[in-house]
Design a protein around this motif. Structure first.
Motif, PDB file in Angstrom:
ATOM      1  N   CYS A  85      59.287  36.513 105.557  1.00 33.09           N
ATOM      2  CA  CYS A  85      60.319  35.724 106.232  1.00 33.09           C
ATOM      3  C   CYS A  85      60.654  36.360 107.586  1.00 33.09           C
ATOM      4  O   CYS A  85      60.849  37.577 107.662  1.00 33.09           O
ATOM      5  N   PRO A  86      60.759  35.553 108.633  1.00 32.80           N
ATOM      6  CA  PRO A  86      61.106  36.128 109.942  1.00 32.80           C
ATOM      7  C   PRO A  86      62.524  36.701 109.984  1.00 32.80           C
ATOM      8  O   PRO A  86      62.857  37.465 110.886  1.00 32.80           O
ATOM      9  N   VAL A 108      62.177  27.327 106.564  1.00 36.22           N
ATOM     10  CA  VAL A 108      60.839  26.745 106.422  1.00 36.22           C
ATOM     11  C   VAL A 108      60.608  26.334 104.969  1.00 36.22           C
ATOM     12  O   VAL A 108      61.418  26.616 104.085  1.00 36.22           O
ATOM     13  N   HIS A 162      60.551  35.219 101.963  1.00 39.37           N
ATOM     14  CA  HIS A 162      61.247  33.940 101.891  1.00 39.37           C
ATOM     15  C   HIS A 162      62.032  33.897 100.578  1.00 39.37           C
ATOM     16  O   HIS A 162      61.582  34.412  99.556  1.00 39.37           O
ATOM     17  N   CYS A 185      63.284  27.809 102.216  1.00 38.19           N
ATOM     18  CA  CYS A 185      63.794  29.176 102.397  1.00 38.19           C
ATOM     19  C   CYS A 185      65.195  29.101 102.991  1.00 38.19           C
ATOM     20  O   CYS A 185      65.379  28.586 104.095  1.00 38.19           O
ATOM     21  N   LYS A 216      66.862  31.395 104.184  1.00 38.13           N
ATOM     22  CA  LYS A 216      67.052  32.366 105.264  1.00 38.13           C
ATOM     23  C   LYS A 216      66.498  31.863 106.595  1.00 38.13           C
ATOM     24  O   LYS A 216      67.117  32.007 107.636  1.00 38.13           O
ATOM     25  N   CYS A 217      65.304  31.232 106.572  1.00 45.82           N
ATOM     26  CA  CYS A 217      64.669  30.852 107.842  1.00 45.82           C
ATOM     27  C   CYS A 217      64.425  29.349 107.962  1.00 45.82           C
ATOM     28  O   CYS A 217      63.989  28.872 109.010  1.00 45.82           O
TER      29      CYS A 217
HETATM   30 ZN   LIG Z   1      62.115  32.495 105.207  1.00 45.00          ZN
END
Ligand SMILES: [Zn+2]
Ligand SMILES: [Zn+2]
Ligand SMILES: [Zn+2]
Length: 220
Positions: free
Chosen positions: A74-75, A61, A80, A56, A58-59
């Protein structure tokens, strides 16, 4: 057919274009067999390998999604998100829950699980203290695979129709002591976004995990 090729360093690793199979709904890729030989030359075992795992952007993971589509929670917000130029990963497992009763093998750690709520990978034994971006804790779904993560830098090969090919994996996947998930750290230069707040934080007992790419089996 899909092909994955690791080049250079960092999270961005190139792969070939991903044309869909004509006339076929492109669901999960077929499992392939990976043979793992440990750093010291001993046999680390034979595993199936499940693809459709992505990084991902963005985060940071690793998450599971068919067809490299955005997925899960997604946090950083929304789902995600993969970059389609990134590697398609393949996570070793033994085909069921047998890993839970296997003797631990030095160099391969059994016990990683898929969270059905956020689509991420997390350390199953820590479910009760984990933090899921979908809220609450990551959830172990019975009947889903127990994954076996290589760590260090073992030798991995793929056995297809009696032909053995080397697989080059990617180091610097780390265990977060906060959310209990797996994230890509790249020499601690990447820390992403943790659902527990702030960036992911490498746990003091984290190994340096080695994530193999998916290499499309050659059907003869
Ligand atoms: Zn994510
Ligand atoms: Zn989760
Ligand atoms: Zn985290």
């Amino acid at each position: 057919m899909r092909n994955s090729l690791l080049v250079g360093i960092g999270a961005a690793v190139a792969v070939a274009a991903l044309p869909e199979l004509a006339g076929t709904a492109l669901a999960s890729n077929p499992d392939v067999v990976y043979l793992i030989e440990l750093d010291d030359g001993t046999n680390g075992g034979e595993y199936l390998c499940q693809s459709d795992w992505w990084y991902c952007v963005k985060c940071s993971v690793i998450y599971h999604s068919d067809n490299d589509a955005p997925g899960g929670v997604c946090p950083e917000g929304g789902m995600h998100q993969n970059d389609t130029s990134y590697t398609l990963y393949c996570i070793p497992h033994d085909g069921g829950s047998l890993s839970q009763t296997e003797a631990p093998v030095n160099g391969v750690q059994a016990g990683w699980r898929w969270c059905s709520r956020c689509q991420g990978l997390f350390w199953g034994s820590a479910a009760s203290v984990s933090v899921c971006p979908a809220g609450g804790h990551h959830v172990v779904t019975s009947g889903t695979y127990v994954y076996d993560l290589p760590y260090g830098k073992p030798y991995i090969s793929e056995m297809i129709n009696g032909v053995q090919d080397d697989i080059t994996g990617q180091t610097d996947w780390l265990y977060c002591g906060q959310c209990r998930g797996l994230f890509y750290g790249h020499n601690n230069t990447i820390s992403g976004v943790c659902p527990a707040g702030g960036p992911h934080s490498q746990a003091s007992n984290s190994s340096n995990y080695y994530m193999p790419p998916y290499v499309n089996p050659v059907i003869v």
